[in-house]
Design an enzyme around this catalytic site. Sequence first.
Site, short mmCIF file in Angstrom:
data_model
loop_
_atom_site.label_atom_id
_atom_site.label_comp_id
_atom_site.label_asym_id
_atom_site.label_seq_id
_atom_site.Cartn_x
_atom_site.Cartn_y
_atom_site.Cartn_z
N MET A 1 43.34 45.64 47.70
CA MET A 1 44.02 46.71 46.83
C MET A 1 45.46 46.28 46.33
SD MET A 1 42.34 49.30 46.20
CE MET A 1 41.04 48.31 45.78
N ASN B 1 40.73 33.42 41.96
CA ASN B 1 40.54 32.34 41.26
C ASN B 1 40.38 31.12 42.30
OD1 ASN B 1 41.44 32.92 38.63
ND2 ASN B 1 43.41 33.12 39.14
N SER C 1 39.87 37.50 33.88
CA SER C 1 40.99 37.13 33.33
C SER C 1 41.67 38.33 32.38
CB SER C 1 41.06 36.04 31.90
OG SER C 1 42.13 35.66 31.42
N LYS D 1 36.44 29.68 34.42
CA LYS D 1 37.75 30.28 34.74
C LYS D 1 38.98 29.25 34.78
CE LYS D 1 40.56 33.78 35.16
NZ LYS D 1 41.93 33.35 35.81
N HIS E 1 39.59 27.79 31.88
CA HIS E 1 40.43 28.82 30.76
C HIS E 1 41.92 28.76 31.10
CE1 HIS E 1 42.43 32.77 30.97
NE2 HIS E 1 41.70 33.07 29.70
N ASN E 2 42.16 28.54 32.41
CA ASN E 2 43.72 28.72 32.91
C ASN E 2 44.35 27.36 32.70
OD1 ASN E 2 42.93 31.01 34.27
ND2 ASN E 2 43.63 30.50 36.14
N GLU F 1 45.15 27.90 29.06
CA GLU F 1 46.35 28.65 29.25
C GLU F 1 47.61 28.03 29.68
OE1 GLU F 1 47.65 31.66 32.57
OE2 GLU F 1 45.73 31.98 31.82
#
Length: 630
Positions: free
Chosen positions: A169, A265, A291, A346, A349-350, A353
């Site tokens: 959480m 990740n 993402s 992913k 993707h990073n 980025e």
Amino acid sequence: MIILMGVSGTGKSTIGKLLADRLDLSFYDADDFHPPGNIDKLSKGVALTDFDRQPWLKKLGTNIIKWQAKGGGVLACSALKESYRKLLTTIPGDQITFVHLKGDFELIKGRLAARTSHFFDPSLLKSQYRDLEDPTLAIQISVNQSQEEIIQEILNKMNQKTSFGIIGMGVMGQNLAINMAGNGTRLSVYNRHVPGKEENIAADFANAQSHLSIQGYDALKAFVDSIATPRNILLMIQAGSAVDITIDELIPLLGKDDLIIDGGNSNYLDTNRRDQHLAKHDINFIGAGISGGEEGARKGPSIMPGGSRSAYRRIAPILDGIAAKDINGNPCCAYVGPEGSGHFVKMVHNGIEYAEMQLLAEVYELMRNGLSMAPNSIAETLESWKNQGHDSYLLEITINILRKQEDGELLLDKILDAASQKGTGGWSTEAAIKLGSPLNTIADAVMARNLSAQKTLRVSANKSYGEIKKRIETDPDDFINALEEAYHAARVINHAIGFDMINEASDQYNWSLNLSEIARIWTNGCIIRSELMSDAVSYFGKCNRLLLHPKIVDTLKLQQSQLAMVVGQALAHGYPTPVFSSAASFFLGYVNGRSSANLLQAQRDYFGAHTYKRVDQPQSESFHTEWISS
């Protein structure tokens, strides 16, 4: 509202009336709302088409709103397909419960054969089983038991079981939970209990969201037991050993066909290993790249699930419900491929980025220091770029950052120039080396962050060498125009490098990745969403090498000289441009049909006898030369 669904003959009406009586609710039978034409078709053994069902389902959806306003009710309706159930869900998802009454074909066939007072032709049963799409979010009830046992099981599952669980959480976990519960998923959430540090976090979170169907736990077994089987559990915890520890704690509590989804990740190699480990326990595993940051998690992220395809189908409606939507209204979520492909994508993707962010940092420095532009002027210039086809999320936030004031001063000037990173950029570089795939812009963006982190060393070097930066003495408008062209060219090259690496991994690992679909789910919700990414969807539909697409070829032929000019001016005036420079060098190497690598091969053979190929001999043959005569 409770909707009892399933094929004809499962007892929807009978059970529905008994359940409504037990709960003191009104009962409604969807068959009573069929238009005469539908009833005539069914009685003649003619299956209804989706077109036939549309007005009927929409009428039921309208009535559900009315019935809910009067206190709810129980509806018996076949609702065989997910699209039908969506038409019926005209009230918030947490106010409607689907109960799937299930039985094998022979059992139901026998029941229908004994029925005489219904217009349904038993010969249509096979078509109903064929059309049935098993509902992920429904309570599943076997009808091969007494009516009282069916009623009791429904009541027990309605009162006790949720359909999905989230562990962790933190900011992302909480916002995904709110998003998911807000879309109608009955949810259990768990956070570890650490005395004095992390106490009652999940319960307090659930209590704060009392308007949503969320149950909070700090005891792992109670959390697992609260979820209906087969269980779906999403991990939103820090990548690394914490994931392995949590999985090991879950294994003895889970059963066959339960599913663990790692939404962090994680390194794709770790995901491959975990997938194989859990398969030995008959537990499904999905590595899902997510993402969008805090805002995306709450309002709709881009989701990249990889692993078990059958397990993905089970949770697809839930993930589709929380994902961002593309320009056509389709979810920015799609099955990527097997094993760790979701986390691999992913990771790339990073990496893209990282380079996109570094490019904007280089643009900023050239404008602010090289041209002595004020931050507001830079923001206005970038705003004009945004409106001329270069729009992106990262460009938007850069404009906002350049305008953010604190106590009347630019906040950016108070931020230490030492960039941090979480590891995915470095993993991209390691993966590129393993695959033999060039990763110039991304690797140089990672190294730029590493160098920036050495703040003390850089200050010391600056004192030793003195200030090297000089004002760029050229027409500012001409330089800004060239910089805009160079920025676009470098972005295209950076995206091409990232997608080429995905393509290489797809080939080497036999993942069969769809580049156009990956680009599509990156058009919204994620950090690298942009107009360029939207264009890439169609580009990859025709060509899987971005730099070889005819439109890109025509554009870069015009922009390459501007890119080279900007890099040359920047370096000549003392400004580091690692990603601009890397993009320019990569492009020149990419289009170089005859490079100087032949000298490298000769050198390798000279000192290490590594052999070489010859242009005048078959490529299957290798050669070695004694370079110095004895």
